[in-house]
Write a protein that holds these residues in place. Structure first.
Motif, PDB file in Angstrom:
ATOM      1  N   THR A  84       8.412   7.921  -4.314  1.00 38.46           N
ATOM      2  CA  THR A  84       7.410   7.510  -5.393  1.00 38.46           C
ATOM      3  C   THR A  84       7.941   6.329  -6.399  1.00 38.46           C
ATOM      4  O   THR A  84       7.424   6.165  -7.453  1.00 38.46           O
ATOM      5  CB  THR A  84       7.216   8.592  -6.031  1.00 38.46           C
ATOM      6  N   SER A  85       9.193   5.834  -6.007  1.00 40.06           N
ATOM      7  CA  SER A  85       9.522   4.905  -7.019  1.00 40.06           C
ATOM      8  C   SER A  85       8.886   3.372  -6.768  1.00 40.06           C
ATOM      9  O   SER A  85       9.493   2.325  -7.704  1.00 40.06           O
ATOM     10  CB  SER A  85      10.909   4.685  -6.591  1.00 40.06           C
ATOM     11  N   ALA A  86       8.237   3.229  -5.866  1.00 38.27           N
ATOM     12  CA  ALA A  86       7.465   1.839  -5.469  1.00 38.27           C
ATOM     13  C   ALA A  86       8.377   1.026  -4.834  1.00 38.27           C
ATOM     14  O   ALA A  86       8.031   0.264  -3.727  1.00 38.27           O
ATOM     15  CB  ALA A  86       6.814   1.301  -6.753  1.00 38.27           C
ATOM     16  N   VAL A  87       9.606   0.744  -5.268  1.00 44.13           N
ATOM     17  CA  VAL A  87      10.413  -0.321  -4.725  1.00 44.13           C
ATOM     18  C   VAL A  87      10.975   0.173  -3.592  1.00 44.13           C
ATOM     19  O   VAL A  87      11.113  -0.607  -2.541  1.00 44.13           O
ATOM     20  CB  VAL A  87      11.682  -0.423  -5.811  1.00 44.13           C
ATOM     21  N   ALA A  88      11.697   1.744  -3.263  1.00 42.23           N
ATOM     22  CA  ALA A  88      12.333   1.688  -2.298  1.00 42.23           C
ATOM     23  C   ALA A  88      11.125   1.864  -0.854  1.00 42.23           C
ATOM     24  O   ALA A  88      11.575   1.234   0.186  1.00 42.23           O
ATOM     25  CB  ALA A  88      13.259   3.095  -2.192  1.00 42.23           C
ATOM     26  N   PRO A  89      10.071   2.431  -1.054  1.00 46.06           N
ATOM     27  CA  PRO A  89       9.341   2.451   0.075  1.00 46.06           C
ATOM     28  C   PRO A  89       8.636   1.055   0.401  1.00 46.06           C
ATOM     29  O   PRO A  89       8.587   0.786   1.772  1.00 46.06           O
ATOM     30  CB  PRO A  89       7.979   3.576  -0.005  1.00 46.06           C
ATOM     31  N   THR A  90       8.356   0.127  -0.488  1.00 47.20           N
ATOM     32  CA  THR A  90       8.053  -1.033  -0.267  1.00 47.20           C
ATOM     33  C   THR A  90       9.174  -1.866   0.627  1.00 47.20           C
ATOM     34  O   THR A  90       8.643  -2.445   1.393  1.00 47.20           O
ATOM     35  CB  THR A  90       7.707  -1.894  -1.523  1.00 47.20           C
ATOM     36  N   VAL A 100      15.416  14.207  -4.486  1.00 46.62           N
ATOM     37  CA  VAL A 100      15.523  12.523  -4.565  1.00 46.62           C
ATOM     38  C   VAL A 100      14.762  11.873  -3.485  1.00 46.62           C
ATOM     39  O   VAL A 100      14.482  10.827  -3.810  1.00 46.62           O
ATOM     40  CB  VAL A 100      16.963  12.480  -4.564  1.00 46.62           C
ATOM     41  N   VAL A 101      14.589  12.431  -2.397  1.00 42.53           N
ATOM     42  CA  VAL A 101      13.859  11.995  -1.386  1.00 42.53           C
ATOM     43  C   VAL A 101      12.436  11.618  -2.019  1.00 42.53           C
ATOM     44  O   VAL A 101      11.814  10.624  -1.713  1.00 42.53           O
ATOM     45  CB  VAL A 101      13.606  12.879  -0.098  1.00 42.53           C
ATOM     46  N   ALA A 104       0.944  13.209  -3.330  1.00 44.70           N
ATOM     47  CA  ALA A 104       0.945  13.241  -1.959  1.00 44.70           C
ATOM     48  C   ALA A 104       2.058  13.396  -1.115  1.00 44.70           C
ATOM     49  O   ALA A 104       2.034  13.783   0.178  1.00 44.70           O
ATOM     50  CB  ALA A 104       0.361  11.729  -1.511  1.00 44.70           C
ATOM     51  N   VAL A 105       3.367  13.252  -1.793  1.00 39.17           N
ATOM     52  CA  VAL A 105       4.343  13.820  -1.094  1.00 39.17           C
ATOM     53  C   VAL A 105       5.061  14.864  -1.939  1.00 39.17           C
ATOM     54  O   VAL A 105       6.476  14.875  -2.083  1.00 39.17           O
ATOM     55  CB  VAL A 105       5.444  12.451  -1.183  1.00 39.17           C
ATOM     56  N   GLN A 106       4.405  15.697  -2.634  1.00 41.61           N
ATOM     57  CA  GLN A 106       5.131  16.872  -3.705  1.00 41.61           C
ATOM     58  C   GLN A 106       5.880  17.653  -2.633  1.00 41.61           C
ATOM     59  O   GLN A 106       6.667  18.383  -3.319  1.00 41.61           O
ATOM     60  CB  GLN A 106       3.768  17.389  -4.363  1.00 41.61           C
ATOM     61  N   ALA A 150       0.815  -1.136  -0.191  1.00 38.55           N
ATOM     62  CA  ALA A 150       0.089  -0.061  -0.180  1.00 38.55           C
ATOM     63  C   ALA A 150       0.980   1.215  -0.112  1.00 38.55           C
ATOM     64  O   ALA A 150       0.428   2.289  -0.855  1.00 38.55           O
ATOM     65  CB  ALA A 150      -0.943   0.207   1.300  1.00 38.55           C
ATOM     66  N   ALA A 151       2.032   1.238   0.778  1.00 32.72           N
ATOM     67  CA  ALA A 151       2.846   2.361   0.942  1.00 32.72           C
ATOM     68  C   ALA A 151       3.741   2.590  -0.530  1.00 32.72           C
ATOM     69  O   ALA A 151       3.562   3.498  -1.163  1.00 32.72           O
ATOM     70  CB  ALA A 151       3.765   2.101   2.116  1.00 32.72           C
TER      71      ALA A 151
END
Length: 438
Positions: free
Chosen positions: A417-423, A411-412, A404-406, A393-394
């Motif tokens: 928003t890369s899908a991979v890093a927050p997952t 780079v943060v 949502a994180v504009q 979900a994150a």
């Protein structure tokens, strides 16, 4: 191609050349399409002309340094290299982060991050055994699943005839002509994969791409302009886009490198189990990690994207029963020769987007399926299901709604928003802090 008259469970055994060369070529065919695709995607995100000289160069570097990194693994030197039949190739795991960095900060920042991240990856060889507890199948499966799900929309865009900054004519996007080419690639790939055996089955996607390419040629969709002007021999440039440091970009690439290192540990273990019926040694795992990182750093110096071990080639080792590292060395040499001939890179770059789209629909779907396969090995109790739910979900939620994180800095925001890093971050954190179900 299965050889039954000999048992080459020893990595140091060398089959006769008449058998070794076709086996090495088979390894190349199985990974070729997947190897060049990340470079095409990142080049597009960076705004490079589709089929242009710069994109051709990135494709060449993908082939050249996949071959070089493969030799690091199979031949090795000092502590570098598993000395096992491990085929290296450009990693899909980095595509999301690198595409975001390239789109916002340029290839110079992205490739600089690859160099530094590769050196960090290299250093993991000394401690990889102590970090494995952070990356159980629950975490690695989630990360691989997120990579596949993140990339699937890119595949659909390609199949419909456009993507990102090199969108094709608006009136033709999604046309029947584009979809007929893309679906031809999908159908041919699936038929060959499941209704044939040996080399045809292992190179199903590559053959599907060739058939789709020929159909696109018949439709007048192929432009050979870059092929005609490309030279026969390449000149390799160090730091072709310069050296531009960004701490956030380096952190992002390094985080993905850690995940890539754990994937390589799994591939090494699977190779020794499939080819020799034994567990991988600590020295083999450390050597593979050193080779992964060094291959990534060296590739970055010359304009190549990060390398990692290719899981599909592990299946070839199990299928053929050939554990010889020398066979894969031959495959690495073939890749190097391809990378040194710009004509080959130009032919690949002339491939219309719908052709590539048909191939990556299968490839990206298989990446997601590989993640699901890893998750199928875990106990689906309440704790693990919560980790899966919150992590996906994150990761996917922020990717779908980047606004949502504009207000996050540079780079943060790309990482978030890369899908991979927050997952990966959420999965690792929750796996450490949440108590086991009792």
């Amino acid at each position: 191609m299965t050889i039954t008259q000999h048992n080459y469970a020893d990595p140091n055994e060398m089959p006769p050349l008449a058998q070794a060369v076709p086996l090495g070529l088979q390894h190349v065919l199985a990974m070729f399409a997947s190897n060049v695709t990340p470079s095409i995607i990142v080049a597009g995100a960076a705004g490079l002309a589709f089929g242009g000289a710069e994109q051709v160069y990135l494709i060449q570097m993908a082939m050249l340094f996949a071959g070089v990194a493969t030799l690091f693994q199979t031949v090795g030197f000092g502590p570098v290299g598993a000395r096992l039949p491990i085929m290296q190739g450009t990693s899909f795991a980095f595509v999301g982060v690198l595409a975001g960095i390239a789109a916002t900060q340029g290839l110079s920042v992205a490739l600089t991050a690859c160099i530094i991240g590769g050196l960090g990856h290299f250093s993991l060889g000394a401690v990889i055994q102590h970090l494995r507890f952070l990356f159980p199948p629950l975490v690695t499966g989630l990360v691989i699943l997120a990579i596949g799900l993140y990339l699937i929309p890119v595949a659909i865009q390609y199949a419909a005839g456009g993507a990102a900054k090199f969108q094709m004519e608006a009136e033709s996007f999604g046309s029947l002509k584009h979809w007929s080419v893309a679906l031809t690639v999908v159908i041919v790939s699936l038929v060959l994969k499941f209704f044939t055996k040996g080399t045809l089955s292992n190179s199903a996607i590559l053959i599907g791409l060739i058939i789709g390419y020929l159909l696109a040629l018949a439709f007048g969709m192929v432009n050979f302009g870059a092929v005609g002007t490309a030279s026969w021999f390449t000149s390799i440039s160090a730091l072709p886009y310069g050296f531009e440091f960004s701490l956030g970009a380096v952190i992002a690439v390094t985080l993905v490198s850690i995940v890539s290192a754990i994937e390589t540990v799994g591939d090494v273990s699977a190779t020794t189990k499939a080819g020799a019926g034994r567990q991988a040694t600590d020295r083999e795992i450390a050597g593979a990690t050193y080779a992964d990182g060094l291959g990534t750093a060296v590739a970055g110096v010359f304009g190549g994207l990060p390398n990692t071990s290719f899981s599909q080639n592990v299946g070839i080792v199990g299928m053929t029963g050939i554990m010889s590292r020398h066979v894969v060395t031959i495959g690495g040499i073939i890749l190097i020769l391809c990378g040194l001939v710009p004509k080959i890179g130009a032919v690949i770059a002339s491939m219309p987007l719908p052709v590539l789209g048909g191939g990556v629909i299968v490839m990206f779907g298989m990446v997601a399926a590989a993640g699901l396969n890893m998750l199928s090995e875990i106990n689906m109790n309440r704790r693990n299901m919560v980790i899966i739910a919150v992590s996906l979900a994150a990761g996917l939620g922020l990717n779908l709604v980047p606004e949502a994180v504009q207000y996050l800095p540079g780079v943060v925001k790309i990482m978030a928003t890369s899908a991979v890093a927050p997952t990966a971050f959420v999965a690792i954190l929750l796996n450490v802090v949440l108590p086991e179900d009792v």
